[in-house]
Write an enzyme that holds these catalytic residues in place. Structure first.
Site, PDB file in Angstrom:
ATOM      1  N   HIS A 131       0.828  -1.197   0.000  1.00 35.66           N
ATOM      2  CA  HIS A 131       0.000   0.000   0.000  1.00 35.66           C
ATOM      3  C   HIS A 131       0.868   1.254   0.000  1.00 35.66           C
ATOM      4  O   HIS A 131       2.070   1.188   0.235  1.00 35.66           O
ATOM      5  CB  HIS A 131      -0.927   0.019   1.220  1.00 35.66           C
ATOM      6  CG  HIS A 131      -2.138  -0.842   1.061  1.00 35.66           C
ATOM      7  ND1 HIS A 131      -2.137  -2.175   1.395  1.00 35.66           N
ATOM      8  CD2 HIS A 131      -3.380  -0.577   0.590  1.00 35.66           C
ATOM      9  CE1 HIS A 131      -3.337  -2.688   1.155  1.00 35.66           C
ATOM     10  NE2 HIS A 131      -4.102  -1.738   0.660  1.00 35.66           N
ATOM     11  N   LYS A 135      -0.799   4.950   4.440  1.00 33.22           N
ATOM     12  CA  LYS A 135      -1.713   4.012   5.104  1.00 33.22           C
ATOM     13  C   LYS A 135      -1.275   3.806   6.550  1.00 33.22           C
ATOM     14  O   LYS A 135      -0.112   3.514   6.824  1.00 33.22           O
ATOM     15  CB  LYS A 135      -1.762   2.670   4.367  1.00 33.22           C
ATOM     16  CG  LYS A 135      -2.789   1.708   4.961  1.00 33.22           C
ATOM     17  CD  LYS A 135      -3.070   0.543   4.038  1.00 33.22           C
ATOM     18  CE  LYS A 135      -4.084  -0.411   4.650  1.00 33.22           C
ATOM     19  NZ  LYS A 135      -5.384   0.250   4.917  1.00 33.22           N
TER      20      LYS A 135
END
Length: 233
Positions: A131, A135
């Site tokens: 990600h 995040k």
């Protein structure tokens, strides 16, 4: 349909655009700088906030008799509490680690593959999720959902970010650039490997799925999942 957006970051803004394109109205854009004024006018709330705000957001929706779609992760130690409150208030609730339609098909494939692989002792499993660097939680909620899908359909009993013990699934969590989300489940033996993978190209898939879930839940009571929305049960 009148929608309250709880969390107005990048995901909230994509959800807003897609909701407007589908003919809906936004009656609240909640962030840390404003109140819940307008929530009582909403047909449904979509929560893509942060872990520390999610429980309060969801609770206030139930108190206000507004159905909730929650895509926030990192707060699920309070999930049973929110389910109990939903039932007490005769509310409607869907919480998912990932609302992408493709990811929810991927969840089903993962569970089916796990059932087949559980009979083959020569294979070990590894998971990887990648990600963007903003995040907040690791591993991702989607990776945890994938691990739970395997655990429910195999001899594995737990997942870990560290070196795995017997019957543990290793998840490698990477944070790279602006990657929206890539998840891989791999079964490896000395002779071959079997791999399934989902790659998100943008946030739009997550946002569209959340809006579709919001459209589906209006007028219903109970605790549901994306399996209900997509008729996968």
């Amino acid at each position: 349909m009148k929608i309250a957006l709880l969390g107005y970051g990048k995901m909230g803004q994509v959800i807003e655009r897609i909701a407007l394109e589908r003919g809906h109205e936004i009656v609240l854009k909640k962030d840390e700088h404003n109140t819940y004024e307008g929530l009582s006018n909403a047909d449904v709330a979509i929560d893509f906030s942060i872990p520390t705000a999610a429980v309060n957001n969801i609770s206030i929706c139930f108190q206000s008799n507004v159905p909730v779609i929650s895509g926030t992760t990192g707060w699920l130690e309070h999930y049973d509490e929110m389910v109990a409150l939903c039932k007490e208030k005769n509310g409607a609730f869907i919480s998912s680690s990932n609302f992408s339609l493709g990811v929810n098909i991927f969840f089903e494939l993962n569970e089916y593959l796990a059932k087949m692989m559980s009979k083959l002792d020569s294979y070990s499993i590894d998971m990887e999720e990648i990600h963007h660097t903003q995040k907040l939680d690791a591993p991702s909620g989607t990776a945890i959902s994938l691990a739970k899908g395997v655990i429910e359909n195999s001899q594995y009993t737990n997942w870990t970010l560290n070196k795995p013990n017997t019957n543990e699934i290793h998840i490698e969590a990477k944070r790279i650039g602006t990657v929206p989300g890539t998840h891989t489940v791999a079964y490896n033996s000395v002779v071959d490997s079997i791999e399934i993978k989902h790659t998100a190209h943008s946030r739009e898939g997550f946002a569209l799925g959340a809006v579709i879930a919001a459209e589906w839940i209006v007028g219903k009571q109970g605790v549901f999942s994306m399996k209900d929305v997509l008729d996968l049960k």
